[in-house]
Enzyme design. Structure first.
Site, PDB file in Angstrom:
ATOM      1  CB  VAL A 104      38.641  46.101  24.431  1.00 20.70           C
ATOM      2  CG1 VAL A 104      38.270  46.723  25.779  1.00 20.70           C
ATOM      3  CG2 VAL A 104      38.675  47.177  23.358  1.00 20.70           C
ATOM      4  CB  CYS A 105      38.679  40.905  25.910  1.00 20.42           C
ATOM      5  SG  CYS A 105      36.970  41.217  25.424  1.00 20.42           S
ATOM      6  CB  THR A 106      44.007  41.230  25.146  1.00 23.27           C
ATOM      7  OG1 THR A 106      43.482  40.196  24.304  1.00 23.27           O
ATOM      8  CG2 THR A 106      45.446  40.892  25.527  1.00 23.27           C
ATOM      9  CG  LEU A 151      40.431  39.044  31.354  1.00 17.67           C
ATOM     10  CD1 LEU A 151      39.394  39.834  30.582  1.00 17.67           C
ATOM     11  CD2 LEU A 151      40.285  37.552  31.106  1.00 17.67           C
TER      12      LEU A 151
END
EC number: 1.11.1.24
Length: 218
Positions: free
Chosen positions: A45-47, A50
């Site tokens: 999810v973070c990828t 960002l």
């Protein structure tokens, strides 16, 4: 101790980042900054988040708003992970700095800790986003759990609302978007409103007849 919230001054922390040492107040300067945390590098999810931030960077830049990320991973990890982010969304250049908080002291001061997400070193950051104003105070905060990625269109809309409210001394109603009617603050009398908004305003005819819901264009 209560956590950082709307109206609080952001701590003037100095941290290492992918762009070198950053002191938060200096980075904010006289503008607005979106200060956002993510739970961890090299996570799904973070990828996507960002990469989305990178995609929207020009939209924020047009509004005079800078981006500043933070997590508890180290700078080298951030730099290596950036390659994955940019490969996931070709054309999404990560031009904003990502700060490193390996001892997790900064995320605690910034009220970015997720009490339910931990690794061997302790609690991880939540998906927190603070919009910080020129006075170094938190103007708006979003707080998401690790399972839910942020919606960048809503972040842009929130920025537009804050900038409009600050410039014109108004508020924005539910589901507002730029170009639509805004509302006049209840502390402004009708006489004052006529001077402030010579273009005129409309008062909603409600059963209470209190005349508090007034719409205008700016």
């Amino acid at each position: 101790m209560p956590g950082l919230t709307i109206g609080d001054t952001v701590p003037n922390l100095e941290l290492d980042s992918t762009h070198g040492k950053i002191r938060i107040h200096d980075y904010v300067g006289n503008g607005y900054v979106i200060l956002f945390s993510h739970p961890g590098d090299f996570t799904p999810v973070c990828t996507t988040e960002l990469a989305a931030m990178a995609n929207y960077a020009k939209e924020f830049e047009k509004r005079g708003v800078k981006l500043l990320g933070i997590s508890c991973d180290d700078v080298q990890s951030h730099k290596e992970w950036t390659k994955d982010i940019e490969a996931y969304k070709p054309g999404s250049k990560v031009t904003y700095p990502i700060m490193a908080d390996p001892d997790r002291s900064a995320i605690k001061q910034l009220n970015m800790v997720d009490p339910d997400e931990k690794d061997a070193e302790g609690q991880l950051p939540s998906r927190t986003l603070h919009i910080v104003g020129p006075d170094k105070k938190v103007k708006l905060s979003f707080l998401y759990p690790s399972c839910t990625g942020r919606n960048m269109d809503e972040v842009v809309r929130a920025v537009d609302s804050l900038l409009t409210a600050a410039k014109h001394k108004v508020a924005t109603p539910a589901n507002w978007n730029p170009g639509e009617c805004v509302v006049i603050a209840p502390g402004v009398s009708d006489d004052e409103a006529k001077k402030m908004f010579p273009q005129g305003f409309e008062t909603a005819d409600l059963p209470s007849k209190k005349g508090y819901l007034r719409f205008t264009k700016v």
